[in-house]
Enzyme design. Structure first.
Site, PDB file in Angstrom:
ATOM      1  N   GLY A 235       0.817  -1.214   0.000  1.00 47.32           N
ATOM      2  CA  GLY A 235       0.000   0.000   0.000  1.00 47.32           C
ATOM      3  C   GLY A 235       0.845   1.255   0.000  1.00 47.32           C
ATOM      4  O   GLY A 235       1.939   1.288   0.552  1.00 47.32           O
TER       5      GLY A 235
ATOM      6  N   ARG B  51       1.173  -5.363  -5.206  1.00 47.47           N
ATOM      7  CA  ARG B  51       1.249  -6.368  -4.143  1.00 47.47           C
ATOM      8  C   ARG B  51       1.725  -7.711  -4.705  1.00 47.47           C
ATOM      9  O   ARG B  51       1.380  -8.771  -4.188  1.00 47.47           O
ATOM     10  CB  ARG B  51      -0.112  -6.523  -3.462  1.00 47.47           C
ATOM     11  CG  ARG B  51      -0.594  -5.242  -2.788  1.00 47.47           C
ATOM     12  CD  ARG B  51      -1.879  -5.471  -2.001  1.00 47.47           C
ATOM     13  NE  ARG B  51      -2.404  -4.221  -1.459  1.00 47.47           N
ATOM     14  CZ  ARG B  51      -2.032  -3.668  -0.322  1.00 47.47           C
ATOM     15  NH1 ARG B  51      -1.097  -4.248   0.403  1.00 47.47           N
ATOM     16  NH2 ARG B  51      -2.581  -2.544   0.105  1.00 47.47           N
TER      17      ARG B  51
ATOM     18  N   ASP C 296       4.798  -5.155   6.013  1.00 46.67           N
ATOM     19  CA  ASP C 296       5.132  -6.509   6.433  1.00 46.67           C
ATOM     20  C   ASP C 296       5.100  -7.513   5.290  1.00 46.67           C
ATOM     21  O   ASP C 296       5.950  -8.397   5.200  1.00 46.67           O
ATOM     22  CB  ASP C 296       4.234  -6.956   7.588  1.00 46.67           C
ATOM     23  CG  ASP C 296       2.751  -6.787   7.292  1.00 46.67           C
ATOM     24  OD1 ASP C 296       2.404  -6.272   6.216  1.00 46.67           O
ATOM     25  OD2 ASP C 296       1.932  -7.159   8.155  1.00 46.67           O
TER      26      ASP C 296
ATOM     27  N   THR D 194       4.685   1.703   6.717  1.00 50.05           N
ATOM     28  CA  THR D 194       3.306   1.260   6.894  1.00 50.05           C
ATOM     29  C   THR D 194       2.616   2.201   7.859  1.00 50.05           C
ATOM     30  O   THR D 194       3.159   2.524   8.917  1.00 50.05           O
ATOM     31  CB  THR D 194       3.205  -0.175   7.431  1.00 50.05           C
ATOM     32  OG1 THR D 194       1.854  -0.434   7.827  1.00 50.05           O
ATOM     33  CG2 THR D 194       4.113  -0.424   8.617  1.00 50.05           C
TER      34      THR D 194
ATOM     35  N   ASP E 249       0.213   1.412   9.569  1.00 55.25           N
ATOM     36  CA  ASP E 249      -0.225   0.615  10.715  1.00 55.25           C
ATOM     37  C   ASP E 249       0.821   0.552  11.819  1.00 55.25           C
ATOM     38  O   ASP E 249       0.505   0.195  12.958  1.00 55.25           O
ATOM     39  CB  ASP E 249      -0.557  -0.805  10.274  1.00 55.25           C
ATOM     40  CG  ASP E 249      -1.842  -0.877   9.459  1.00 55.25           C
ATOM     41  OD1 ASP E 249      -2.720  -0.026   9.678  1.00 55.25           O
ATOM     42  OD2 ASP E 249      -1.965  -1.779   8.610  1.00 55.25           O
TER      43      ASP E 249
ATOM     44  N   ASP F 261       3.138  -1.627  12.378  1.00 55.93           N
ATOM     45  CA  ASP F 261       3.099  -2.967  12.968  1.00 55.93           C
ATOM     46  C   ASP F 261       4.351  -3.797  12.709  1.00 55.93           C
ATOM     47  O   ASP F 261       4.342  -5.011  12.906  1.00 55.93           O
ATOM     48  CB  ASP F 261       1.873  -3.731  12.449  1.00 55.93           C
ATOM     49  CG  ASP F 261       1.865  -3.881  10.932  1.00 55.93           C
ATOM     50  OD1 ASP F 261       2.717  -3.262  10.250  1.00 55.93           O
ATOM     51  OD2 ASP F 261       0.997  -4.622  10.425  1.00 55.93           O
TER      52      ASP F 261
ATOM     53  N   GLY G 274      -6.570  -0.292  10.345  1.00 55.45           N
ATOM     54  CA  GLY G 274      -5.948  -1.144  11.345  1.00 55.45           C
ATOM     55  C   GLY G 274      -6.551  -2.534  11.276  1.00 55.45           C
ATOM     56  O   GLY G 274      -7.527  -2.823  11.969  1.00 55.45           O
ATOM     57  N   ARG G 275      -5.991  -3.373  10.394  1.00 57.99           N
ATOM     58  CA  ARG G 275      -6.552  -4.708  10.184  1.00 57.99           C
ATOM     59  C   ARG G 275      -6.345  -5.606  11.397  1.00 57.99           C
ATOM     60  O   ARG G 275      -7.266  -6.252  11.874  1.00 57.99           O
ATOM     61  CB  ARG G 275      -5.913  -5.355   8.942  1.00 57.99           C
ATOM     62  CG  ARG G 275      -6.398  -6.766   8.657  1.00 57.99           C
ATOM     63  CD  ARG G 275      -5.749  -7.329   7.401  1.00 57.99           C
ATOM     64  NE  ARG G 275      -6.129  -6.587   6.220  1.00 57.99           N
ATOM     65  CZ  ARG G 275      -7.279  -6.780   5.563  1.00 57.99           C
ATOM     66  NH1 ARG G 275      -8.141  -7.688   5.991  1.00 57.99           N
ATOM     67  NH2 ARG G 275      -7.549  -6.073   4.491  1.00 57.99           N
TER      68      ARG G 275
END
Length: 346
Positions: free
Chosen positions: A11, A72, A103, A125, A127, A129, A170-171
């Site tokens: 992304g 992706r 990730d 990212t 996120d 994470d 936020g998956r």
């Protein structure tokens, strides 16, 4: 003269162009040529590259997205794809590849590196994470964007005595939700790492209402557990090709349930991809620049199979295999801190 390739995968997020610019300019100082690889791993498979010069990266520092495009693509999905990567490394005389990604992209970078391709990773990212780094490119901009949105929603919530639910990205982790929720003064913060019950949420919101606070802001991460709202798991037919849930608006579901239970007008705002767009904050521009420069230095030192990382204020490197070994989640202690300041019910 060494030739460095740089690609952006996964992304998009603000700060990618700042990282590209830093790789190019640091490379020039180190007598290296830089080739931009278009559209992530797919460009390395297809041999779709372009020379990047000081002139071609001028003016891109504040620009959102990525001038190289992204995808992706899994570079190891097909054997022939990796063979093409090997061929293109030789064809273009590439000594190393700088991979800027999250990730998924960095997990692929680890696998490609273990097959002998010289790789340096840069974490990006929104996120936040990725383990091993205190911050990733794009996270600060996303939190700033969400905080500004919450600030704006506060005024309309208070004016109309409403509850407003704000759904953020936020998956699997709730870093955006909790950081922006604290910064924006949210009254409830619901994240994937912590299960909640509707009874508890409504009880807390009603306590505010009965204390004379006739409005509330509820921040919920898109990956918050559906079963907590009393909904069944997501069926396979609404998942993507990677098995990930195609989010259909958990915020809308939460808002309807709050309104049904409490009888208070509730509105929902889903921020969506606006969190990933736009110009990067000064923090993200500087972080991306530092990461890009550090990546070139690691190439010079031959420390391949590593990722640049932020440790406090210091830039260091960590093995890619460690960086993608697990996700960096919101720990219980930090969530408890947030609970001490949200709501204002007493």
């Amino acid at each position: 003269m060494k030739t460095i390739g740089v690609l952006t995968g996964g992304g998009d997020c603000p700060g990618l162009n700042a990282a590209i610019r830093a790789v190019v300019r640091a490379g020039i100082r180190k007598d290296c040529e830089t080739l931009g690889i278009r559209n992530g791993w797919q460009g390395l498979i297809d041999g779709d590259v372009e020379p990047l010069t000081d002139f071609s990266v001028s003016g891109i520092l504040p620009k959102g997205g990525t001038i190289l495009g992204t995808s992706r693509t899994n570079p190891l999905k097909e054997v022939r794809d990796f063979q093409k990567i090997q061929q293109n490394m030789k064809k273009f005389g590439l000594h190393a590849i700088v991979v800027v990604g999250g990730d998924g992209t960095l997990a692929a970078a680890r696998d490609v590196a273990e097959k002998g391709i010289p790789i340096i990773g840069i974490p990006k990212t929104i996120d936040n994470d990725i383990v091993g780094t205190d911050a990733s490119i794009g996270f600060d901009t996303a939190v700033t964007t969400v905080t500004e949105a919450i600030d704006r929603l506060h005024t309309t919530a208070e004016s109309h005595h409403r509850i407003i639910v704000v759904e953020v990205m936020g998956r699997d982790v709730g870093w955006i939700a909790i950081m922006a929720g604290i910064a924006g003064g949210a009254d409830e913060i619901l994240i994937p790492e912590v299960h909640f019950t509707m009874e508890e949420v409504c009880k807390n919101l009603m306590a505010r209402y009965e204390a004379g606070k006739k409005f509330s802001i509820v921040v919920i991460a898109e990956g918050a557990h559906r079963e907590d709202i009393g909904l069944p798991p997501v069926p396979d037919h609404i998942r993507d090709e990677c098995g990930h849930e195609k989010f259909v608006g958990v915020g809308n579901l939460l808002g309807k349930e709050i309104e049904r239970r409490m009888g208070v007008e509730t509105r929902v705002t889903i921020l969506g991809h606006v969190q990933r767009g736009g110009s990067p904050t000064p923090y993200d521009r500087v972080l991306a620049t530092r990461f890009g420069v550090a990546a070139v230095q690691l190439i010079q030192e031959g420390k391949f199979g590593t990722m640049v990382a932020l440790d406090g204020y210091r830039i260091r490197s960590v093995p890619l295999r460690d960086a993608v070994s697990r996700q960096k989640t919101v720990d219980a202690g930090f969530y408890e801190l947030a609970k001490l300041v949200i709501g204002g019910r007493k």
